[in-house]
Each structure stands twice: as C-alpha cells, then as structure tokens.
Design a protein around this motif. Structure first.
Motif, PDB file in Angstrom:
ATOM      1  N   MET B   1       0.853  -1.195   0.000  1.00  0.00           N
ATOM      2  CA  MET B   1       0.000   0.000   0.000  1.00  0.00           C
ATOM      3  C   MET B   1       0.890   1.246   0.000  1.00  0.00           C
ATOM      4  O   MET B   1       1.965   1.256   0.589  1.00  0.00           O
ATOM      5  N   LYS B   2       0.427   2.291  -0.681  1.00  0.00           N
ATOM      6  CA  LYS B   2       1.147   3.565  -0.648  1.00  0.00           C
ATOM      7  C   LYS B   2       0.759   4.317   0.624  1.00  0.00           C
ATOM      8  O   LYS B   2      -0.423   4.615   0.830  1.00  0.00           O
ATOM      9  N   ILE B   3       1.735   4.594   1.462  1.00  0.00           N
ATOM     10  CA  ILE B   3       1.458   5.219   2.762  1.00  0.00           C
ATOM     11  C   ILE B   3       2.304   6.477   2.917  1.00  0.00           C
ATOM     12  O   ILE B   3       3.515   6.465   2.666  1.00  0.00           O
ATOM     13  N   GLY B  59       0.477   9.096  -0.407  1.00  0.00           N
ATOM     14  CA  GLY B  59      -0.209   8.038   0.331  1.00  0.00           C
ATOM     15  C   GLY B  59      -1.649   7.808  -0.086  1.00  0.00           C
ATOM     16  O   GLY B  59      -2.391   8.765  -0.293  1.00  0.00           O
ATOM     17  N   ASP B  60      -2.046   6.530  -0.200  1.00  0.00           N
ATOM     18  CA  ASP B  60      -3.478   6.224  -0.238  1.00  0.00           C
ATOM     19  C   ASP B  60      -4.002   6.239   1.203  1.00  0.00           C
ATOM     20  O   ASP B  60      -5.173   6.492   1.459  1.00  0.00           O
ATOM     21  N   LEU B  61      -3.109   5.929   2.108  1.00  0.00           N
ATOM     22  CA  LEU B  61      -3.369   6.049   3.547  1.00  0.00           C
ATOM     23  C   LEU B  61      -2.296   6.987   4.096  1.00  0.00           C
ATOM     24  O   LEU B  61      -1.119   6.863   3.724  1.00  0.00           O
ATOM     25  N   VAL B  62      -2.697   7.911   4.979  1.00  0.00           N
ATOM     26  CA  VAL B  62      -1.740   8.890   5.513  1.00  0.00           C
ATOM     27  C   VAL B  62      -1.823   8.896   7.039  1.00  0.00           C
ATOM     28  O   VAL B  62      -2.924   8.849   7.609  1.00  0.00           O
ATOM     29  N   GLY B  84     -10.600  12.914   0.308  1.00  0.00           N
ATOM     30  CA  GLY B  84     -11.028  11.588  -0.123  1.00  0.00           C
ATOM     31  C   GLY B  84     -10.203  10.449   0.462  1.00  0.00           C
ATOM     32  O   GLY B  84     -10.534   9.278   0.278  1.00  0.00           O
ATOM     33  N   LYS B  85      -9.130  10.785   1.174  1.00  0.00           N
ATOM     34  CA  LYS B  85      -8.262   9.750   1.750  1.00  0.00           C
ATOM     35  C   LYS B  85      -8.536   9.567   3.240  1.00  0.00           C
ATOM     36  O   LYS B  85      -9.169  10.396   3.886  1.00  0.00           O
ATOM     37  N   ILE B  86      -7.988   8.479   3.780  1.00  0.00           N
ATOM     38  CA  ILE B  86      -8.062   8.234   5.216  1.00  0.00           C
ATOM     39  C   ILE B  86      -6.804   8.796   5.874  1.00  0.00           C
ATOM     40  O   ILE B  86      -5.686   8.506   5.438  1.00  0.00           O
ATOM     41  N   LEU B  87      -7.003   9.607   6.904  1.00  0.00           N
ATOM     42  CA  LEU B  87      -5.899  10.150   7.698  1.00  0.00           C
ATOM     43  C   LEU B  87      -6.003   9.575   9.108  1.00  0.00           C
ATOM     44  O   LEU B  87      -6.987   9.829   9.812  1.00  0.00           O
ATOM     45  N   ILE B  88      -5.019   8.788   9.484  1.00  0.00           N
ATOM     46  CA  ILE B  88      -4.974   8.293  10.868  1.00  0.00           C
ATOM     47  C   ILE B  88      -4.260   9.340  11.712  1.00  0.00           C
ATOM     48  O   ILE B  88      -3.084   9.649  11.472  1.00  0.00           O
ATOM     49  N   ASP B  89      -4.962   9.876  12.689  1.00  0.00           N
ATOM     50  CA  ASP B  89      -4.395  10.925  13.540  1.00  0.00           C
ATOM     51  C   ASP B  89      -3.817  10.298  14.801  1.00  0.00           C
ATOM     52  O   ASP B  89      -4.553   9.905  15.706  1.00  0.00           O
ATOM     53  N   VAL B  90      -2.496  10.226  14.836  1.00  0.00           N
ATOM     54  CA  VAL B  90      -1.765   9.586  15.929  1.00  0.00           C
ATOM     55  C   VAL B  90      -1.312  10.624  16.966  1.00  0.00           C
ATOM     56  O   VAL B  90      -0.851  10.292  18.051  1.00  0.00           O
ATOM     57  N   MET B 163      -9.052  -0.458  10.995  1.00  0.00           N
ATOM     58  CA  MET B 163      -8.994  -1.650  11.855  1.00  0.00           C
ATOM     59  C   MET B 163      -8.268  -2.790  11.138  1.00  0.00           C
ATOM     60  O   MET B 163      -7.463  -3.507  11.752  1.00  0.00           O
ATOM     61  N   ASP B 164      -8.518  -2.954   9.837  1.00  0.00           N
ATOM     62  CA  ASP B 164      -7.777  -3.966   9.061  1.00  0.00           C
ATOM     63  C   ASP B 164      -6.273  -3.671   9.092  1.00  0.00           C
ATOM     64  O   ASP B 164      -5.451  -4.574   9.265  1.00  0.00           O
ATOM     65  N   PHE B 165      -5.932  -2.396   8.911  1.00  0.00           N
ATOM     66  CA  PHE B 165      -4.532  -1.985   8.940  1.00  0.00           C
ATOM     67  C   PHE B 165      -3.902  -2.278  10.310  1.00  0.00           C
ATOM     68  O   PHE B 165      -2.780  -2.798  10.402  1.00  0.00           O
TER      69      PHE B 165
END
Lengths: 214, 214
Positions: B1-3, B59-62, B84-90, B163-165
């Motif tokens: 995956m592109k991250i 990233g497709d996921l950021v 349009g992308k998913i951003l995981i805020d850590v 959750m899959d990630f």
C-alpha cells in the motif's frame, strides 16, 4: 472501623451496604437526617443515618459519594468534622447540562479532588474508586483479570491506609499515581468510561494496566 | 500500500520504518524535502522522503505523526492532497509550556482530531494509536495480555479499513469508541499515560479493557 458515607445515590448505597455487611460501623449522611433514601438505607442495612455533618463526624474514614457537581459546596462546610481524617473522594465532576455524553466541569489543569483538598487543607484527601461502577468498587472479582484501581493524594500514610482498605474490598492491582494533582488523570478517564459503557453494553468492566516483563 | 507518514519524530520514524519493512511503499514528509531527519529515514529504511505535501499526495493512507501543537496548522494546508483519503491521527495535543506533566491544549469539549476533521471536511479522519508509545504501536506483542487500541471517526468504512490496517500490525483488541467526538476520550487518556509512565518506569505498557463474561 467507623466509616462515614456521604451521599445517598447508587455509589453511596452500594458501598455503604457492603461496608455494613463487612462489619463496619457505617453512617450514611444526607442533606437532611430525615431524607427518604438515608432512612431506607438504615432500615435495609442496619447502618446509621444522619446529616452530612453527622456522618462526617462519625467516620474515622469518610467516603465522598455525592454527585460531583454538589461535592465541593457540601464538603466545604465540613472542615470541623473532617480535619485530620482521611476522605476518599469517589465523585466525578460530570456535567450533563449539554446532554450525553457528559463533559467534565473541571479537568486538565485542575480536578475536583484538588478543589476539595484546597477547600479542606486539614483533611487527607485521597482520590480513588472513581474510575469504576459501584458494583465493581465493592466486588472487583466480577471483572476478570488483574484490572486496576488508582489512588492519588499528597500524604503517603493516608494513601497507604486507603490501599489497605481497598485490599479488604478485594482489590489486588492498586496503582499510586502520585500526589493529588494526579487525580486529574483519574478523573479524565471518565470520558473513556462513558464511551466504553456505550460500546460494551455493561457497566461491569474496568481497565487493566499491562506492562512488558523485563 | 502507498502510505504517507507526516512527521519525522519518534512516532514517524518508528512507524515508518516498520511499514517499509512490511513491504509498503512509504514516503515520509517533513517541513522541507532536505530536512536531515527525513533524509536519514530514506537512507536508513529505503523509504521515500519529501515535503508534507509530497507525502500526503503519495499516500493512499496517511498517518499524522507530527507534534500535536503543530498538526493543525500543517494539515490545514493539505486539503488538496488529502481529500477523499483516510488520515490516521496519531498525534496528541500535549502542552509542555507549564512544565511536566504536560496538560492538553484542547480537551473535554473538543479534541485535536475534531479540529483536524473540521479543517479538512473532505478527509476521513480516524483517531487511533495515540494512546501507546511508538514501540508498542508497531509491535503490540511486546505488552502481554489482550490490551486495547481505540478508533474514533465519523465514517464506518474508513474505520473498518483502519482496523484492518491495525490487525496487520498485530493488534487484536481494537475498540471502536464512536464518531470523531469520541477522540476526546482517547486524547484524555494521555494524562493517565504520562502518570503511568512515571510510575511503571517503562513506556512499554498499555491498558486492557476487561469486562464481565455474561
């Protein structure tokens, strides 16, 4: 032990009844001595009933089980009854005025426990048990695993006595978070507690602190 | 995956290196493309290096691994790259300006994750992983037992993908706390994390949510 339980809500009723059953000399305190709930407690459990001041005077150990939004005003009048004693602050400063889920009326840079300690400088305030439901407070074995309860307070001896008291209720993992300012951390767990309650569909849960063995 | 991994600090470096090792096509983003830390990351791991905008575009996921006090300003400029992308805020909005322990710069009635979601309405913001140290994020098995990580976000499909990630990182107990407002609960865990870090003497720990079987 002579114990005063301040507050007639779910926490006070549940904890008070358990302490009577354990053989303690318990008095529950309410706004007035003829409060229906405090009289019902006395009739149901055999414990004593009185005003907040009566119960505070009675106890060698006193538990604040009043609602967080009324605790400070009520306790501020009881310095004469509480000075020199240990007060376990079980309350949470939950504010439901903007609906559900509640937010905290004091948090982040202050806490209810600190407000109480500032109002009652002669009392040994120890924050504890506020992070679990009343049924779990008195019977931690209902939740499986080595789950945890916290204590916060300025006086090591007072915290030690509270930890001994918690062990008599069945608590095994008791974590001393630090001085009374660490009550901020325990009170700020409530937003998570409320969300987990919604997700899990039961109030019989708790968190366990797990660390790497090394 | 592109991250895309935004931020060159401990969380970005640790998570980025792990994701490269897992075979993902990772680009780390920094304030400038010739930032020393981002170049060192590329050299050390074989991942890519660029600006925040480059990594967000890649990233497709950021993942937002920047410091909480700089996240919002930086992300606010990246709607074009992130929509349009998913951003995981850590990130966590920790404020050390008054010393240790830090308080939160936003909390209780708002959260950093909500601020980011409001600034980027076209992005699927999911709060997660902010409640553990970077070493635990990428290798949860370092902590024994069924300990938990949380997700908060408005979009069910986006949370499902996160959750899959998380499962690919080894997470087993993943709890969906609710919409993005539930990130308040996850961020308000930080004061407890900081206190426990002091008490336990290690950052390799986490909490497990335990409930009664019934």
């Amino acid at each position: 032990m002579k114990i005063g339980v301040l507050g007639t809500g779910s926490a006070g009723q549940t904890v008070g009844a358990k302490l009577v059953a354990m053989g303690h000399d318990v008095m529950m305190g309410a706004r007035s001595a003829d409060n229906e709930k405090v009289l019902a407690f006395a009739q149901r459990t055999g414990g004593g009933a009185g005003t907040f001041a009566d119960a505070a005077r009675h106890g060698d150990l006193v538990l604040n089980c009043t609602r967080g939004d009324t605790s400070l005003g009520m306790l501020s009048t009881l310095a004469g009854e509480l000075d020199g004693k240990i007060l376990i602050d079980v309350a949470n400063p939950l504010d439901f005025s903007k609906g559900f889920p509640p937010h905290l009326s004091v948090s982040n840079t202050d806490s209810l426990a600190e407000q109480i300690q500032r109002a009652l400088p002669g009392v040994f305030v120890v924050k504890s048990l506020n992070t679990v439901n009343a049924a779990v407070m008195i019977e931690p074995s209902r939740v499986p695993g080595p789950h945890s309860v916290f204590v916060s307070g300025n006086d090591k001896r007072a915290k030690g006595k509270v930890m001994d008291f918690l062990r008599t209720l069945g608590w095994q993992s008791i974590i001393d978070l630090g001085d009374i300012t660490s009550a901020r951390a325990a009170e700020q767990l409530l937003p998570l507690w409320v969300r987990l309650y919604g997700v899990l569909g039961t109030e019989i849960f708790n968190i366990a602190v797990m660390k790497a063995d090394k």
